[in-house]
Scaffold this active site. Structure first.
Site, PDB file in Angstrom:
ATOM      1  N   GLU A   1     -55.167  48.874   3.131  1.00 39.43           N
ATOM      2  CA  GLU A   1     -54.165  49.899   2.782  1.00 39.43           C
ATOM      3  C   GLU A   1     -53.266  49.425   1.648  1.00 39.43           C
ATOM      4  OE1 GLU A   1     -51.713  50.951   6.100  1.00 39.43           O
ATOM      5  OE2 GLU A   1     -53.470  51.097   7.410  1.00 39.43           O
TER       6      GLU A   1
ATOM      7  N   ASP B   1     -55.399  31.083  11.620  1.00 44.52           N
ATOM      8  CA  ASP B   1     -55.532  29.862  12.409  1.00 44.52           C
ATOM      9  C   ASP B   1     -56.392  30.112  13.655  1.00 44.52           C
ATOM     10  OD1 ASP B   1     -54.377  27.099  12.778  1.00 44.52           O
ATOM     11  OD2 ASP B   1     -53.659  27.965  14.643  1.00 44.52           O
TER      12      ASP B   1
HETATM   13  C1  GLC Z   1     -55.444  24.786  13.541  1.00 45.70           C
HETATM   14  C2  GLC Z   1     -54.500  24.050  12.635  1.00 45.70           C
HETATM   15  C3  GLC Z   1     -54.043  22.818  13.321  1.00 45.70           C
HETATM   16  C4  GLC Z   1     -53.340  23.200  14.597  1.00 45.70           C
HETATM   17  C5  GLC Z   1     -54.234  24.050  15.472  1.00 45.70           C
HETATM   18  C6  GLC Z   1     -53.466  24.714  16.564  1.00 45.70           C
HETATM   19  O1  GLC Z   1     -56.617  24.115  13.747  1.00 45.70           O
HETATM   20  O2  GLC Z   1     -55.122  23.799  11.413  1.00 45.70           O
HETATM   21  O3  GLC Z   1     -53.207  22.052  12.513  1.00 45.70           O
HETATM   22  O4  GLC Z   1     -52.965  22.058  15.293  1.00 45.70           O
HETATM   23  O5  GLC Z   1     -54.821  25.088  14.740  1.00 45.70           O
HETATM   24  O6  GLC Z   1     -52.672  25.738  16.028  1.00 45.70           O
END
Ligand code: GLC
Length: 568
Positions: A277, A222
């Protein structure tokens, strides 16, 4: 007089490597909206496990699970309070193990979400940081700074949150006085971690191992482009918006101090060593809203992540010439580093493509659609969405599907403000409606409560009435349904090995700029994005079409239609 057909133009050659992820179709499960087993109206892990057969029938290779970790759910789980535990809303660690076990038994790989840019403000580290003094090691896990102004009453810099409002929140110190500020690129409940801190790095390597040891096949990372900020956190007055992407220069590689800093790459190289790993081709895919494509390709160099979501097709809309340029530049950028491209049309952060492509301006990308907005043309949107899907599923590389797109689900475009949950809605005072509309619980059975989503009929967001006719049981084995179209496409993609093939443009079929015609292995693909019709060559057997071909005109591709033809 002889006419010579124009030569084909090869833009991508099949890679020599055949790792699964280079051509995989990966299905995004958004746990709270997939299937609810306990009737509280929120989907859960046992619900997913019970419905994995759907993914097998569909024919995908893997699933990616959005976060199911312990979380106060300020941002639907993208605010993690404990990376090593499952939120009681979704089940238990034993449920996660059972899901993994069942998926693997069914031949599906499982990728989990990793949220490293920020934690929840309820994470033990953040609680400790708040309780500790300025300058303490606890505070150093995050980006705490003194405020500007005579009494520190102004935020340390002028950054805005991606969700609207300022990116800083001031804390009250233990003695009750107004204190330091902490950075949060997203909601105030999502404090950004300090990735310059060795303890943060060690902790996340350990989290990777925790899930790798449990058997996950990889991670979706993310906000991968956000973890490292420019030295000194300099002011920047640009507007940050995840969903707009960067075509207006909102997230230009390297100039925005919040994103795409050089320092992120060393973190990914360290993670790659961890994954390597482990046996079994474990993978990482970056969510990085970075442009232009060669900048994004730096995330997938051979010793970094394996894939990065290529959002350029998603943001291009319905424009054949631009799509062709995106396809060309995607292959050029990724082939240069030996990585596969990925193709993405929908996810939990954007208006679903069946709705987006039905907007009067199909290149617009609103952050949510509400009852007061111009409504998408549902029929046109679905027709184009099916054509767009057949286009991307025929391209070499890996493809990501978002749950429900196989049913042709549109966004819920008339949600009442009172049911909205997206922090972007609240932080912008409702000027941005946010992402709830694409997150509505799935319809499984037309005649059941909540269309089979939950045994009690409870749903955390209401489902539109029209969804009865889109339910899985209505579409299954129904000729022409969107579900059957996806199943056929995935079967043919596999049979013809399209995901690992070559790509050549086929100008001999059409040079009309509103038509995309290309050959991947033994399949000719003709995507007609124009208003007119396109004639298919005389030979070759039509394998699949996104819309019916008229009786007596089976070799004519109508408007807004993609056709796959098997070349002899
Ligand atoms: C990413 C996720 C989104 C979230 C953001 C903050 O873009 O896809 O849904 O709100 O990160 O974590």
């Amino acid at each position: 007089m002889t006419s010579t057909a124009p030569d084909r133009v090869r833009v991508h050659t099949a890679p020599a490597d055949a790792q699964w992820w280079r051509s995989a179709v990966i299905y995004q499960v958004y746990p709270r909206s997939f299937a609810d087993s306990d009737g509280d109206g929120i989907g859960d892990l046992p619900g997913i496990t019970a419905h994995l057969d759907h993914l097998v029938e569909l024919g995908v290779d893997a699933l990616w699970l959005s976060p199911f970790y312990r979380s106060p759910q300020v941002d639907a789980g993208y605010d993690v309070a404990d990376y090593r535990d499952v939120d009681p809303l979704f089940g238990t660690l034993a449920d996660a193990d059972a899901l993994l076990e069942r998926a693997h038994r069914l031949g599906l790989r499982v990728i989990v979400d990793l949220v490293p840019n920020h934690t929840s403000d309820e994470h033990a580290w953040f609680r400790a940081a708040r309780a500790a003094a300025p300058g303490s090691p606890e505070r150093a896990h995050y980006l705490f700074r003194d405020g500007r102004g005579e009494h520190g009453e102004l935020p340390p810099n002028n950054w805005e949150s991606v969700f609207g409002g300022r990116a800083w929140t001031r804390v009250t110190e233990a003695d009750g006085t107004p204190g330091q500020w902490y950075l949060h690129l997203f909601d105030a409940g999502q404090p950004d971690l300090n990735w310059e801190n060795a303890e943060v790095r060690a902790e996340f390597e350990d989290v990777l191992r925790f899930w790798l040891d449990r058997g996950v096949d990889g991670f979706r990372v993310d906000v991968a482009h956000g973890m490292v900020k420019a030295e000194g956190l300099p002011d920047w007055s640009g507007h940050v918006a995840m969903i707009e992407g960067d075509e207006q220069g909102t997230v230009p590689g390297g100039t925005n101090p919040m994103f795409d800093q050089e320092g992120v790459h060393e973190i990914f190289r360290a993670w790659r060593r961890v994954l390597d790993e482990y046996p079994g081709e474990r993978v990482m895919v970056a969510e990085a809203w970075v442009d232009p494509l060669p900048r994004l390709a730096r995330y997938v160099r051979p010793d970094e992540l394996h894939q990065a979501f290529n959002f350029d097709v998603l943001v291009t809309g319905w424009d054949a010439a631009r799509l062709r340029r995106v396809i060309d530049s995607s292959f050029a950028a990724n082939d240069a580093v030996g990585a596969p491209t990925t193709w993405v049309l929908s996810n939990h952060d954007v208006v679903r493509h069946a709705s987006r492509l039905g907007l009067p301006d199909p290149t617009s990308r609103p952050n949510g659609i509400g009852p007061d907005d111009v409504q998408p043309d549902a029929e046109l949107g679905l027709r184009r969405a099916r054509a767009a899907t057949l286009l991307v599923l025929a391209l070499p590389g890996s493809a990501y599907l978002y749950q429900g797109e196989e049913l042709g689900l549109p966004d819920h475009t008339s949600l009442d403000p009172s049911v909205r949950t997206d922090p972007a809605f609240f932080r912008t005072g409702g000027t941005e409606l946010g992402r709830d509309g694409c997150r509505v619980p799935l319809p499984w059975r037309a005649d059941a409560p909540a269309y089979g989503f939950s045994p009690t009929g409870a749903t955390w967001l209401p489902q539109p009435d029209e969804w009865a006719r889109l339910a899985v049981d209505v579409q299954r084995d129904q000729a022409g349904s969107t579900l059957e179209l996806y199943r056929a496409a995935l079967r043919l993609r596999r049979d013809h090995a399209l995901g690992s093939g070559d790509l050549s443009w086929a100008p001999e079929v059409s040079t009309d700029p509103t038509v995309l015609a290309f050959v991947d292995r033994d399949v000719l693909v003709v995507a007609n994005l124009g208003e007119g019709s396109v004639q298919l060559p005389d030979d070759g057997h039509v394998l699949l079409s996104s819309a019916p071909l008229a009786a007596g005109a089976e070799r004519t591709v109508p408007a807004a239609t993609t056709v796959w033809v098997e070349l002899r």
